[in-house]
Design a protein around this motif. Structure first.
Motif, PDB file in Angstrom:
ATOM      1  N   VAL A   1      -0.958   4.547   6.546  1.00 43.47           N
ATOM      2  CA  VAL A   1      -0.732   3.101   6.533  1.00 43.47           C
ATOM      3  C   VAL A   1       0.719   2.761   6.861  1.00 43.47           C
ATOM      4  O   VAL A   1       1.009   1.686   7.394  1.00 43.47           O
ATOM      5  CB  VAL A   1      -1.158   2.514   5.162  1.00 43.47           C
ATOM      6  CG1 VAL A   1      -0.689   1.081   4.995  1.00 43.47           C
ATOM      7  CG2 VAL A   1      -2.675   2.586   5.016  1.00 43.47           C
ATOM      8  N   GLY A   2       1.634   3.689   6.580  1.00 47.01           N
ATOM      9  CA  GLY A   2       3.037   3.471   6.924  1.00 47.01           C
ATOM     10  C   GLY A   2       3.265   3.260   8.412  1.00 47.01           C
ATOM     11  O   GLY A   2       4.288   2.702   8.815  1.00 47.01           O
TER      12      GLY A   2
ATOM     13  N   PHE B   1       0.841  -1.187   0.000  1.00 47.78           N
ATOM     14  CA  PHE B   1       0.000   0.000   0.000  1.00 47.78           C
ATOM     15  C   PHE B   1       0.883   1.246   0.000  1.00 47.78           C
ATOM     16  O   PHE B   1       2.076   1.192   0.290  1.00 47.78           O
ATOM     17  CB  PHE B   1      -0.921   0.010   1.225  1.00 47.78           C
ATOM     18  CG  PHE B   1      -1.931  -1.093   1.227  1.00 47.78           C
ATOM     19  CD1 PHE B   1      -3.046  -1.034   0.401  1.00 47.78           C
ATOM     20  CD2 PHE B   1      -1.760  -2.211   2.044  1.00 47.78           C
ATOM     21  CE1 PHE B   1      -3.980  -2.056   0.384  1.00 47.78           C
ATOM     22  CE2 PHE B   1      -2.694  -3.242   2.030  1.00 47.78           C
ATOM     23  CZ  PHE B   1      -3.805  -3.165   1.199  1.00 47.78           C
ATOM     24  N   LEU B   2       0.269   2.387  -0.317  1.00 46.27           N
ATOM     25  CA  LEU B   2       0.988   3.662  -0.297  1.00 46.27           C
ATOM     26  C   LEU B   2       1.102   4.133   1.153  1.00 46.27           C
ATOM     27  O   LEU B   2       0.093   4.445   1.786  1.00 46.27           O
ATOM     28  CB  LEU B   2       0.245   4.694  -1.147  1.00 46.27           C
ATOM     29  CG  LEU B   2       0.131   4.333  -2.635  1.00 46.27           C
ATOM     30  CD1 LEU B   2      -0.820   5.277  -3.360  1.00 46.27           C
ATOM     31  CD2 LEU B   2       1.495   4.322  -3.296  1.00 46.27           C
TER      32      LEU B   2
ATOM     33  N   GLN C   1      -2.519  -6.432   7.239  1.00 51.33           N
ATOM     34  CA  GLN C   1      -3.158  -7.667   6.767  1.00 51.33           C
ATOM     35  C   GLN C   1      -4.674  -7.495   6.706  1.00 51.33           C
ATOM     36  O   GLN C   1      -5.323  -7.943   5.763  1.00 51.33           O
ATOM     37  CB  GLN C   1      -2.783  -8.836   7.683  1.00 51.33           C
ATOM     38  CG  GLN C   1      -3.013 -10.204   7.080  1.00 51.33           C
ATOM     39  CD  GLN C   1      -2.022 -10.535   5.967  1.00 51.33           C
ATOM     40  OE1 GLN C   1      -1.064  -9.821   5.727  1.00 51.33           O
ATOM     41  NE2 GLN C   1      -2.281 -11.625   5.266  1.00 51.33           N
ATOM     42  N   ARG C   2      -5.234  -6.835   7.702  1.00 51.83           N
ATOM     43  CA  ARG C   2      -6.676  -6.547   7.682  1.00 51.83           C
ATOM     44  C   ARG C   2      -7.029  -5.673   6.470  1.00 51.83           C
ATOM     45  O   ARG C   2      -8.048  -5.882   5.811  1.00 51.83           O
ATOM     46  CB  ARG C   2      -7.087  -5.833   8.973  1.00 51.83           C
ATOM     47  CG  ARG C   2      -7.108  -6.727  10.220  1.00 51.83           C
ATOM     48  CD  ARG C   2      -7.417  -5.895  11.448  1.00 51.83           C
ATOM     49  NE  ARG C   2      -7.318  -6.648  12.684  1.00 51.83           N
ATOM     50  CZ  ARG C   2      -8.355  -7.206  13.305  1.00 51.83           C
ATOM     51  NH1 ARG C   2      -9.567  -7.094  12.804  1.00 51.83           N
ATOM     52  NH2 ARG C   2      -8.188  -7.867  14.440  1.00 51.83           N
TER      53      ARG C   2
ATOM     54  N   ALA D   1      -5.781   4.361   5.334  1.00 47.82           N
ATOM     55  CA  ALA D   1      -6.318   3.090   4.832  1.00 47.82           C
ATOM     56  C   ALA D   1      -7.439   3.344   3.842  1.00 47.82           C
ATOM     57  O   ALA D   1      -7.471   2.762   2.743  1.00 47.82           O
ATOM     58  CB  ALA D   1      -6.808   2.244   5.998  1.00 47.82           C
ATOM     59  N   TYR D   2      -8.373   4.240   4.215  1.00 43.34           N
ATOM     60  CA  TYR D   2      -9.494   4.514   3.316  1.00 43.34           C
ATOM     61  C   TYR D   2      -9.004   5.084   1.984  1.00 43.34           C
ATOM     62  O   TYR D   2      -9.456   4.665   0.913  1.00 43.34           O
ATOM     63  CB  TYR D   2     -10.491   5.495   3.947  1.00 43.34           C
ATOM     64  CG  TYR D   2     -11.543   5.925   2.945  1.00 43.34           C
ATOM     65  CD1 TYR D   2     -12.632   5.101   2.661  1.00 43.34           C
ATOM     66  CD2 TYR D   2     -11.408   7.121   2.232  1.00 43.34           C
ATOM     67  CE1 TYR D   2     -13.569   5.460   1.708  1.00 43.34           C
ATOM     68  CE2 TYR D   2     -12.334   7.492   1.272  1.00 43.34           C
ATOM     69  CZ  TYR D   2     -13.412   6.661   1.010  1.00 43.34           C
ATOM     70  OH  TYR D   2     -14.319   7.007   0.052  1.00 43.34           O
TER      71      TYR D   2
END
Length: 215
Positions: free
Chosen positions: A129-130, A87-88, A138-139, A93-94
């Motif tokens: 997310v970092g 992910f970035l 994982q979720r 997350a959204y």
């Protein structure tokens, strides 16, 4: 039986070693199919072949009557977790999921919120997310796999990094998906996950697949 995925004579060599050796297997619609085996046995390579991420040297994979790599590049209506989700790191997350959803533009905010809530993430959380733990990533990977409500889920070690509560929640979610008639391929090292969740179990060893339990 209604076979949704069929692998016919798939062979793949890498650096002179056969990582898949004439694999022939079919997976029935609406069941959870477990794939077990030691590291390097060919489990991940098999699901990469099913997803169209590698091209077999011989044989082919059919998903919903479409040949992967010929009729379609990637199986339609399929959600996937393979290895560590990427992910970035500078986005929430959204926003990560919203960006990925925009690539196909078939779902919106409501579906993303629902997927995140199902896997135990707060859609309004602003944290990048970092800064997420492995379990939270994982979720998020699972949320990405399910957000477009796919018919097929292909999950490589989806419990990786989850605590006991998280594992229990994901197990319940997968069983719910099974009750909704989704087809799930589950690669796992965890014998308890396989025992609780799977209708059929197959073992990979030296690039070959063998049924251990079938219903």
């Amino acid at each position: 039986m209604d076979q949704i995925i069929t692998v016919e004579g798939v062979t793949k060599s890498y650096k002179g070693v056969k990582v898949l050796n004439n694999v022939c297997i079919s997976f029935e619609r609406g069941k959870i199919h477990g794939i077990v085996g030691r590291n390097g046995s060919g489990k991940t390579m098999l699901i990469k072949a099913i997803c169209g991420l590698i091209e077999p040297d011989e044989g082919h994979v059919t998903v919903n009557q479409e040949i992967i790599g010929k009729d379609v590049d990637f199986p339609k209506n399929t959600g996937v977790i393979i290895e560590a989700p990427g992910f970035l790191p500078s986005l929430s997350a959204y926003n990560n999921l919203a960006y990925l959803a925009s690539l196909r533009n078939i779902i919106g905010k409501e579906e993303i919120y629902r997927a995140m809530t199902l896997v135990g993430l707060d859609p309004k959380e602003k944290k990048h997310v970092g800064k997420y733990s492995l379990g939270m990533k994982q979720r998020l990977g699972l949320a990405q796999a399910i957000m477009e409500n796919p018919e097929i889920l292909i999950l490589d070690e989806p419990m990786n990094g989850l605590d006991k509560k998280g594992v229990s929640e994901v197990r319940e979610l997968l069983l719910k998906f099974k009750s909704d008639k989704k087809t799930i391929l589950l690669v796992s090292h965890n014998a308890e996950d396989i025992g609780i969740l799977c209708d059929n179990v197959y073992e990979m060893d030296l690039g070959e697949i063998t049924p251990l339990r079938e219903t």
